[in-house]
Every structure is written in C-alpha cells, then in structure tokens.
Design a protein around this motif. Structure first.
Motif, mmCIF file in Angstrom:
data_model
loop_
_atom_site.group_PDB
_atom_site.id
_atom_site.type_symbol
_atom_site.label_atom_id
_atom_site.label_comp_id
_atom_site.label_asym_id
_atom_site.label_seq_id
_atom_site.Cartn_x
_atom_site.Cartn_y
_atom_site.Cartn_z
ATOM 1 N N THR A 300 0.828 -1.201 0.000
ATOM 2 C CA THR A 300 0.000 0.000 0.000
ATOM 3 C C THR A 300 0.866 1.257 0.000
ATOM 4 O O THR A 300 0.517 2.260 -0.634
ATOM 5 N N ALA A 301 1.997 1.192 0.704
ATOM 6 C CA ALA A 301 2.925 2.331 0.692
ATOM 7 C C ALA A 301 3.502 2.534 -0.708
ATOM 8 O O ALA A 301 3.628 3.675 -1.187
ATOM 9 N N TYR A 302 3.853 1.447 -1.374
ATOM 10 C CA TYR A 302 4.361 1.512 -2.750
ATOM 11 C C TYR A 302 3.326 2.143 -3.677
ATOM 12 O O TYR A 302 3.655 3.018 -4.496
ATOM 13 N N PHE A 303 2.073 1.734 -3.535
ATOM 14 C CA PHE A 303 1.009 2.283 -4.370
ATOM 15 C C PHE A 303 0.875 3.785 -4.141
ATOM 16 O O PHE A 303 0.840 4.579 -5.084
ATOM 17 N N SER A 304 0.827 4.166 -2.874
ATOM 18 C CA SER A 304 0.656 5.574 -2.528
ATOM 19 C C SER A 304 1.780 6.438 -3.084
ATOM 20 O O SER A 304 1.551 7.526 -3.606
ATOM 21 N N GLN A 305 3.008 5.944 -3.000
ATOM 22 C CA GLN A 305 4.176 6.722 -3.420
ATOM 23 C C GLN A 305 4.370 6.727 -4.928
ATOM 24 O O GLN A 305 4.939 7.681 -5.478
ATOM 25 N N SER A 306 3.907 5.671 -5.616
ATOM 26 C CA SER A 306 4.228 5.508 -7.031
ATOM 27 C C SER A 306 3.133 5.951 -7.987
ATOM 28 O O SER A 306 3.420 6.269 -9.146
#
Length: 415
Positions: A300-306
C-alpha cells in the motif's frame, strides 16, 4: 487530483509519516484504527448508469474515494463511502455479455462449478445476478432451478433457457429473503459494492443455516494486482471494498465458513472463493495464499508513493497524442474508463469511447461527459490510437479492427 488523505476531514485522523491513522472500525473485522493510503476527490458516484446527455453526465453526483487498509485483517475500504449516493436501477448497465472473451470465461467457470459440485437438478441462488446471464447458464447447463436477486434486473432482457428454470427478483438480497433455501449460493462482482462486508457475509451465513453441504461461491476483483500494477483505473466510487486472498479468506472464516479454495482467473483480475458453512468441529487450516498480511503494508505504501508518477506518465502521453493531432479513443465504456478519465481530468484528448454493448450507444461517461458509441463508428472517425481499458480483450479488439480494415496503434492500460 490524487492526494494522501487530508486530516481536515470529519473522520478523525492522526498524522503518521507519509500515511495516516483513521479512527473508525474496519467493516470486515471491527479493528481500529485503519491506515489511509490513497485518495481521489470528486469522482462520479456511479460508473455504468446509462446517462442520456452530456449535461447529465457532467452533473452526475460525486463523492470522494479515501482508501484505507486494516492491519488486523488486510481489508481495504473507502472510508468516505456514502451509500445514499447509490442508484442501482434498470439504468445500471453492467453486463459484459456482448464480449466473446467474457462469455468464454463465464462458460468455462460454469462448467467448472457444475462439475465440481455436481450441480444437476439443484437449487441455485445468485446474489447480484445483473441481467441474469450467469445464473441462466448454470441452470441451462445443469438443468437446475435458479433464483436471482438484483435491483438492476430488466425482465425484457432475461436470457432464454431450454432446460431448467429461473426466477428473478428485481431487488437487493437481504434478510427478508433468508428463508429461501438453496444448494448453491453464487455472488459474482457484487461484494465489492457493499461497505459493511462483515454484516453482509454474516447475513449470508445465517441464510445458509445448518445445511452443511450448501456451497457458497463469490467472485470479486483481486486487490493485490491493483496495488502491484498501480492500476488507479480499477479504483472507483462504486467499489468501496477491496480484497486480497488473505483478507477474503479471513472474512469468511470469521463469519462461520470453511474455506475450500481461493484462486484467481481472468488474467488474475478476479478473485474466487469457495466455502462451506462451518457447523462445528475443527476449522480447516488457512490456505497458503491467505498468508499475505505482511506484504500488504509495504504494498500500500508503494502504491501511494508511485501512483503520482503513473498519472504524470499518462497525462504526458495523452498531451503528446493531442499535440500531434492524433485521434485517440478509449475501448471500454465501463468503470475503468470512468476512473481513468476522471482521475486524470481528461477532456478533448480523448475523441470518444467505444463499447460493444449496444445498450450503451449514445450515452455518456459519468463525470467527464465523453460520448460512448459502438465499434461501427470507428469507420466514420477512424482512430490513430486505441487505448484498451482491459488488456484481456486485446485479441478480441484486434480481430474487430482487422475486420474493419483498421490498423490503429493499440495501447493497453498496463503498457
């Protein structure tokens, strides 16, 4: 338009690094708090209603998407969802039955379920049957008795069957129908539209009762793929609930089911669960694919940042097409198109939208107002570029374009 959830919401929020704590209970397990990771403001509350004018499409009611996930069970929910904006009715045009690719998938799925669970001469209950195509298929192929529930059902479009029999109820499945008994319960592409998922699955479990051999089958979008592929076009207001295999399995176990199987299909876009009611004794151990909770937090962090980079890439690509005077159309006038166009804020960069469903002809995309037409119109205004909303249909689309003598550049959304 994409942003991390703002603390200036009515929901209580506490800053935590690049993500935020949201102090409301998880609809699946009741855990508090949730962690927000993605938000889009002012998106159409519905994606596939037949809107007859551009003015109606542009003015259609909007809501916010604020996705948050639960550390305890892995469930992802839209904490800003307002069910009062729902308008499921005969104007709701969700069917994919005009696609040979989709019909082939449905046929294969029906054959599998009938074979595995010996669905011959049985009673089948479908929750969210749409226009009735899959239920009719199960009843026709297995000579079964069926009853389907959906407020968007249209009697005049009920499929004809030569074997078996089907009754349709143009209503939501609810407690008032729990006394209707069935041997097999099926629910395809409906649970993601329901916000209180824990309460809903508990209601289904109550309806099944002590019939230990009554099988329950659900199909929903698979959320792991959405996060991994940064598929922002698969996030829209109607879908207020998102599941991975682990969160789906945990929900069903918590509500009193034995999980028989969890699997994905349709180019890994659909998640399936097969379950039986748990009527005592030892619970079956979790399946290996349910062990996904530890991967969800970084994902979820990857999605938010990318995702911001993905949005920028698409805006630049569409701008370049437009500057080069290339006619660009979208293929697929459903929810993915609505999310793609409204999240990006697209206007004249897209000439029109094509859909094989003839009932969508001369309607308009909610939020953006783009015109939807049939593939035959491609000969009138030939495109230079066709952006394919769902890559699973690329081969089908290539064949249709070739039959018209057209050779535009095809750009699947995952490209």
């Amino acid at each position: 338009m994409m942003a991390i959830i703002s603390p200036q919401r009515s929901t209580a929020v506490t800053r935590l690094g690049t993500q935020e704590l949201i102090h409301q209970p998880c609809p699946a397990c009741g855990n508090v708090p949730l962690r927000g990771f993605y938000a889009v403001r002012g998106v159409p509350a519905h994606s596939v209603l037949r809107l007859e004018s551009r003015e109606e499409a542009l003015a259609y009611p909007k809501g916010d998407v604020h996705l948050a996930f639960c550390w305890q069970c892995g469930f992802i929910t839209n904490v800003a969802f307002d069910p009062s904006l729902n308008a499921y009715s005969e104007r709701y045009e969700e069917t994919q039955a005009f696609s040979p690719t989709f019909n082939s998938f449905n046929q294969r799925l029906a054959e599998y379920l009938i074979s595995r669970y010996e669905l011959h001469g049985k009673t089948i209950l479908e929750i969210g049957c749409g226009k009735g195509d899959f239920l009719a298929l199960l009843c026709e192929m297995g000579q079964n008795r069926g009853i389907g529930f959906d407020p968007a059902f249209i009697p005049e479009r009920a499929p004809e069957i030569k074997h078996g029999q089907v009754t349709y109820v143009a209503d939501f499945y609810s407690e008032q129908y729990r006394e209707i008994e069935a041997d097999f319960y099926v629910c395809k592409m409906t649970l993601e539209h329901i916000h209180p998922v824990g309460e809903f699955i508990q209601m289904v479990r109550g309806a099944v009762g002590e019939r230990h051999d009554a099988v329950v089958f659900f199909q929903i979008p698979e959320a792991t793929r959405i996060l991994q592929k940064l598929a922002f076009w698969d996030i829209y207001y109607e879908h207020c609930s998102y599941f991975t295999p682990g969160s789906l399995g945990r929900l069903f176990r918590r509500c009193g089911f034995q999980v028989l199987d969890l699997w994905v299909d349709f180019d890994d876009q659909y998640l399936m669960i097969e379950a039986l009611p748990w009527v005592g004794g030892a619970q079956m151990p979790p399946l290996p694919q349910e062990n996904d909770l530890e991967t969800l937090i970084p994902l979820t962090a990857y999605f938010s940042q990318s995702v911001p980079q993905v949005l920028l890439k698409w805006r630049n690509r569409l701008r370049e097409y437009h500057q080069n005077h290339q006619r660009v159309v979208l293929w697929g006038g459903g929810s993915k198109a609505v999310a793609f166009l409204t999240t990006l804020g697209v206007g004249d960069e897209i000439a029109y939208v094509v859909d094989v469903n003839p009932y969508k002809r001369n309607t308009f995309i909610a939020g953006s107002g783009h015109w939807i037409t049939t593939p035959e119109h491609l000969l009138v205004e030939p495109p230079d570029v066709v952006i394919v909303m769902n890559p699973v249909y690329v081969t089908e689309i290539e064949a249709m374009l070739a039959s018209q003598g057209l050779k535009p550049k095809l750009v699947p959304l995952n490209a």
